[in-house]
Scaffold this motif. Structure first.
Motif, PDB file in Angstrom:
ATOM      1  N   GLU A 175       4.761  27.844  47.200  1.00 22.36           N
ATOM      2  CA  GLU A 175       4.924  27.630  48.644  1.00 22.36           C
ATOM      3  C   GLU A 175       4.421  28.834  49.417  1.00 22.36           C
ATOM      4  O   GLU A 175       4.264  29.922  48.854  1.00 22.36           O
ATOM      5  N   GLY A 176       4.154  28.646  50.697  1.00 19.21           N
ATOM      6  CA  GLY A 176       3.706  29.751  51.547  1.00 19.21           C
ATOM      7  C   GLY A 176       2.395  30.351  51.066  1.00 19.21           C
ATOM      8  O   GLY A 176       1.512  29.647  50.593  1.00 19.21           O
ATOM      9  N   ASP A 177       2.293  31.662  51.181  1.00 22.52           N
ATOM     10  CA  ASP A 177       1.099  32.393  50.769  1.00 22.52           C
ATOM     11  C   ASP A 177       0.955  32.289  49.261  1.00 22.52           C
ATOM     12  O   ASP A 177       1.834  32.732  48.521  1.00 22.52           O
ATOM     13  N   LYS A 178      -0.165  31.718  48.794  1.00 24.76           N
ATOM     14  CA  LYS A 178      -0.280  31.502  47.355  1.00 24.76           C
ATOM     15  C   LYS A 178      -0.586  32.781  46.578  1.00 24.76           C
ATOM     16  O   LYS A 178      -0.597  32.771  45.356  1.00 24.76           O
ATOM     17  N   TYR A 179      -0.830  33.873  47.289  1.00 26.34           N
ATOM     18  CA  TYR A 179      -1.079  35.152  46.618  1.00 26.34           C
ATOM     19  C   TYR A 179       0.136  36.077  46.654  1.00 26.34           C
ATOM     20  O   TYR A 179       0.049  37.242  46.313  1.00 26.34           O
ATOM     21  N   LYS A 180       1.272  35.546  47.116  1.00 25.43           N
ATOM     22  CA  LYS A 180       2.486  36.349  47.171  1.00 25.43           C
ATOM     23  C   LYS A 180       3.685  35.532  46.714  1.00 25.43           C
ATOM     24  O   LYS A 180       3.723  34.330  46.883  1.00 25.43           O
ATOM     25  N   LEU A 181       4.670  36.237  46.166  1.00 27.42           N
ATOM     26  CA  LEU A 181       5.944  35.611  45.823  1.00 27.42           C
ATOM     27  C   LEU A 181       6.890  35.837  46.982  1.00 27.42           C
ATOM     28  O   LEU A 181       7.111  36.986  47.384  1.00 27.42           O
ATOM     29  N   ASN A 182       7.446  34.753  47.525  1.00 28.29           N
ATOM     30  CA  ASN A 182       8.518  34.966  48.498  1.00 28.29           C
ATOM     31  C   ASN A 182       9.812  35.136  47.698  1.00 28.29           C
ATOM     32  O   ASN A 182       9.803  35.072  46.469  1.00 28.29           O
ATOM     33  N   LYS A 183      10.920  35.342  48.389  1.00 28.56           N
ATOM     34  CA  LYS A 183      12.167  35.629  47.654  1.00 28.56           C
ATOM     35  C   LYS A 183      12.560  34.479  46.732  1.00 28.56           C
ATOM     36  O   LYS A 183      13.018  34.701  45.621  1.00 28.56           O
ATOM     37  N   LYS A 184      12.375  33.256  47.209  1.00 26.05           N
ATOM     38  CA  LYS A 184      12.750  32.091  46.407  1.00 26.05           C
ATOM     39  C   LYS A 184      11.877  32.005  45.149  1.00 26.05           C
ATOM     40  O   LYS A 184      12.367  31.773  44.049  1.00 26.05           O
ATOM     41  N   GLU A 185      10.567  32.199  45.329  1.00 25.86           N
ATOM     42  CA  GLU A 185       9.644  32.137  44.195  1.00 25.86           C
ATOM     43  C   GLU A 185       9.947  33.254  43.198  1.00 25.86           C
ATOM     44  O   GLU A 185       9.904  33.051  41.986  1.00 25.86           O
ATOM     45  N   MET A 186      10.276  34.407  43.744  1.00 21.77           N
ATOM     46  CA  MET A 186      10.579  35.543  42.872  1.00 21.77           C
ATOM     47  C   MET A 186      11.846  35.271  42.076  1.00 21.77           C
ATOM     48  O   MET A 186      11.907  35.541  40.878  1.00 21.77           O
ATOM     49  N   ARG A 187      12.847  34.723  42.751  1.00 19.83           N
ATOM     50  CA  ARG A 187      14.102  34.394  42.070  1.00 19.83           C
ATOM     51  C   ARG A 187      13.860  33.371  40.956  1.00 19.83           C
ATOM     52  O   ARG A 187      14.356  33.523  39.845  1.00 19.83           O
ATOM     53  N   ASN A 188      13.077  32.332  41.257  1.00 21.10           N
ATOM     54  CA  ASN A 188      12.751  31.320  40.246  1.00 21.10           C
ATOM     55  C   ASN A 188      12.038  31.939  39.057  1.00 21.10           C
ATOM     56  O   ASN A 188      12.342  31.633  37.909  1.00 21.10           O
ATOM     57  N   MET A 189      11.090  32.807  39.359  1.00 16.89           N
ATOM     58  CA  MET A 189      10.336  33.450  38.294  1.00 16.89           C
ATOM     59  C   MET A 189      11.254  34.287  37.406  1.00 16.89           C
ATOM     60  O   MET A 189      11.202  34.192  36.183  1.00 16.89           O
ATOM     61  N   LEU A 190      12.117  35.083  38.023  1.00 16.33           N
ATOM     62  CA  LEU A 190      13.040  35.929  37.248  1.00 16.33           C
ATOM     63  C   LEU A 190      13.957  35.066  36.388  1.00 16.33           C
ATOM     64  O   LEU A 190      14.175  35.354  35.212  1.00 16.33           O
ATOM     65  N   GLN A 191      14.476  33.984  36.990  1.00 12.33           N
ATOM     66  CA  GLN A 191      15.405  33.112  36.263  1.00 12.33           C
ATOM     67  C   GLN A 191      14.725  32.436  35.084  1.00 12.33           C
ATOM     68  O   GLN A 191      15.267  32.373  33.998  1.00 12.33           O
ATOM     69  N   GLU A 192      13.533  31.902  35.331  1.00 14.75           N
ATOM     70  CA  GLU A 192      12.880  31.105  34.291  1.00 14.75           C
ATOM     71  C   GLU A 192      12.185  31.952  33.238  1.00 14.75           C
ATOM     72  O   GLU A 192      12.212  31.639  32.062  1.00 14.75           O
ATOM     73  N   GLU A 193      11.551  33.035  33.662  1.00 15.79           N
ATOM     74  CA  GLU A 193      10.762  33.829  32.719  1.00 15.79           C
ATOM     75  C   GLU A 193      11.602  34.853  31.963  1.00 15.79           C
ATOM     76  O   GLU A 193      11.257  35.258  30.866  1.00 15.79           O
ATOM     77  N   LEU A 194      12.694  35.314  32.578  1.00 16.50           N
ATOM     78  CA  LEU A 194      13.478  36.365  31.935  1.00 16.50           C
ATOM     79  C   LEU A 194      14.876  35.891  31.570  1.00 16.50           C
ATOM     80  O   LEU A 194      15.769  36.701  31.351  1.00 16.50           O
ATOM     81  N   ALA A 195      15.045  34.584  31.495  1.00 12.62           N
ATOM     82  CA  ALA A 195      16.376  34.018  31.305  1.00 12.62           C
ATOM     83  C   ALA A 195      17.164  34.638  30.149  1.00 12.62           C
ATOM     84  O   ALA A 195      18.238  35.191  30.350  1.00 12.62           O
ATOM     85  N   GLU A 196      16.631  34.573  28.925  1.00 15.75           N
ATOM     86  CA  GLU A 196      17.382  35.063  27.759  1.00 15.75           C
ATOM     87  C   GLU A 196      17.665  36.539  27.912  1.00 15.75           C
ATOM     88  O   GLU A 196      18.755  37.030  27.655  1.00 15.75           O
ATOM     89  N   PHE A 197      16.638  37.235  28.315  1.00 15.54           N
ATOM     90  CA  PHE A 197      16.687  38.668  28.436  1.00 15.54           C
ATOM     91  C   PHE A 197      17.693  39.115  29.492  1.00 15.54           C
ATOM     92  O   PHE A 197      18.462  40.033  29.286  1.00 15.54           O
TER      93      PHE A 197
END
Length: 102
Positions: free
Chosen positions: A22-44
């Protein structure tokens, strides 16, 4: 070195997979960043770090250099580097398991 180039390629892919949602496709907004952290670093994260902590860390340590409340790729790499240093043991262990026979 295959391991390192794969890791770099993965970083780029991961960033754009989330920044494009969503939004600027070259940036992570807070929601995108949160999703990324949750999904990519879940176990860790469950063991070592808390998403809120990383989140607060990013915005409190002035890693958001241009103060736009979003994370561009350069800022993302700085965040990953900071996390890597903080969690060195985990990453060293992961790298030992990284397949070298490609």
């Amino acid at each position: 070195s295959m391991c390192v180039s794969k890791a770099m390629e993965n970083l780029i892919k991961v960033f754009y997979r989330y920044s494009g949602k969503e939004g600027d496709k070259y940036k992570l907004n807070k929601k995108e960043m949160r999703n990324m952290l949750q999904e990519e670093l879940a176990e860790f994260l469950t063991e070592k770090l808390d998403i809120e902590l990383i989140y607060t860390f990013f915005f409190s340590q002035n890693l958001d250099e241009n103060k736009d409340g979003e994370v561009d790729f350069q800022e993302f790499v700085v965040l990953v580097a900071a996390l890597t240093v903080a969690c060195n043991d985990f990453f060293v262990d992961s790298m030992k398991r990284c397949p070298t026979s490609e």
